[in-house]
Design an enzyme around this catalytic site. Sequence first.
Site, mmCIF file in Angstrom:
data_model
loop_
_atom_site.group_PDB
_atom_site.id
_atom_site.type_symbol
_atom_site.label_atom_id
_atom_site.label_comp_id
_atom_site.label_asym_id
_atom_site.label_seq_id
_atom_site.Cartn_x
_atom_site.Cartn_y
_atom_site.Cartn_z
ATOM 1 N N TYR A 88 0.838 -1.196 0.000
ATOM 2 C CA TYR A 88 0.000 0.000 0.000
ATOM 3 C C TYR A 88 0.879 1.255 0.000
ATOM 4 C CZ TYR A 88 -3.821 -3.181 1.015
ATOM 5 O OH TYR A 88 -4.731 -4.203 0.939
ATOM 6 N N ASN B 169 -12.583 -0.413 -5.032
ATOM 7 C CA ASN B 169 -12.376 -0.666 -6.460
ATOM 8 C C ASN B 169 -13.602 -1.382 -7.044
ATOM 9 O OD1 ASN B 169 -11.495 -1.441 -9.011
ATOM 10 N ND2 ASN B 169 -10.098 -2.987 -8.245
ATOM 11 N N CYS C 244 -6.518 -4.908 -7.913
ATOM 12 C CA CYS C 244 -6.319 -4.583 -6.501
ATOM 13 C C CYS C 244 -5.800 -5.792 -5.717
ATOM 14 C CB CYS C 244 -7.594 -4.026 -5.889
ATOM 15 S SG CYS C 244 -9.047 -5.062 -6.086
ATOM 16 N N HIS C 245 -5.936 -6.980 -6.275
ATOM 17 C CA HIS C 245 -5.416 -8.175 -5.603
ATOM 18 C C HIS C 245 -3.892 -8.182 -5.551
ATOM 19 C CE1 HIS C 245 -5.642 -9.285 -9.894
ATOM 20 N NE2 HIS C 245 -4.588 -10.053 -9.657
ATOM 21 N N GLU D 219 -1.148 -16.036 -11.161
ATOM 22 C CA GLU D 219 -0.205 -15.164 -11.855
ATOM 23 C C GLU D 219 1.241 -15.601 -11.635
ATOM 24 O OE1 GLU D 219 -0.989 -11.005 -11.114
ATOM 25 O OE2 GLU D 219 -3.098 -11.219 -11.671
#
Length: 155
Positions: A93, A116, A124-125, A151
């Site tokens: 963050y 979001n 946002c993950h 990912e």
Amino acid sequence: MRSSVVIETIIGKIVITEENHTITNVDLYRDAVIENFFQKETPLLKKAVKQLEDYFKGTLKEFDLPLAPNGTKFQQSVWRALQDIPYGETKSYGEVARSIGNPKAARAVGMANNRNPIAIFIPCHRVIGVNGKLVGYGGGIDIKEILLGLEKSVK
């Protein structure tokens, strides 16, 4: 005119909404029963569904869709910064706060992240705690873990 479509994915039901030829919302419903939901598949929603399916298959790393999230000027700046986090990578963050030129706004970044409206397409993950822990995700930490794991495995 608003149009939406519901799709089933590896993380549960997802509703994608289009308005004025832009994606305005992506909502995660996990295992919820969605009743009396009007669906209208448009060319843009078909493209969004295809890209999301390819993302979950691991064959798409970057979305190419017109997005129009509704939010404050600050939220918009955070959401743009989130789209700059590369596939398979994460930022804290605080790092996101610094990237938008507001280094003391880590908590505010967290709140913008929480609001979001276009999950996954605005990733946002990919935002984690300063200590590297998975914290705060509207869809649940387990979903965040699945998305980041997907990912990392494909990267």
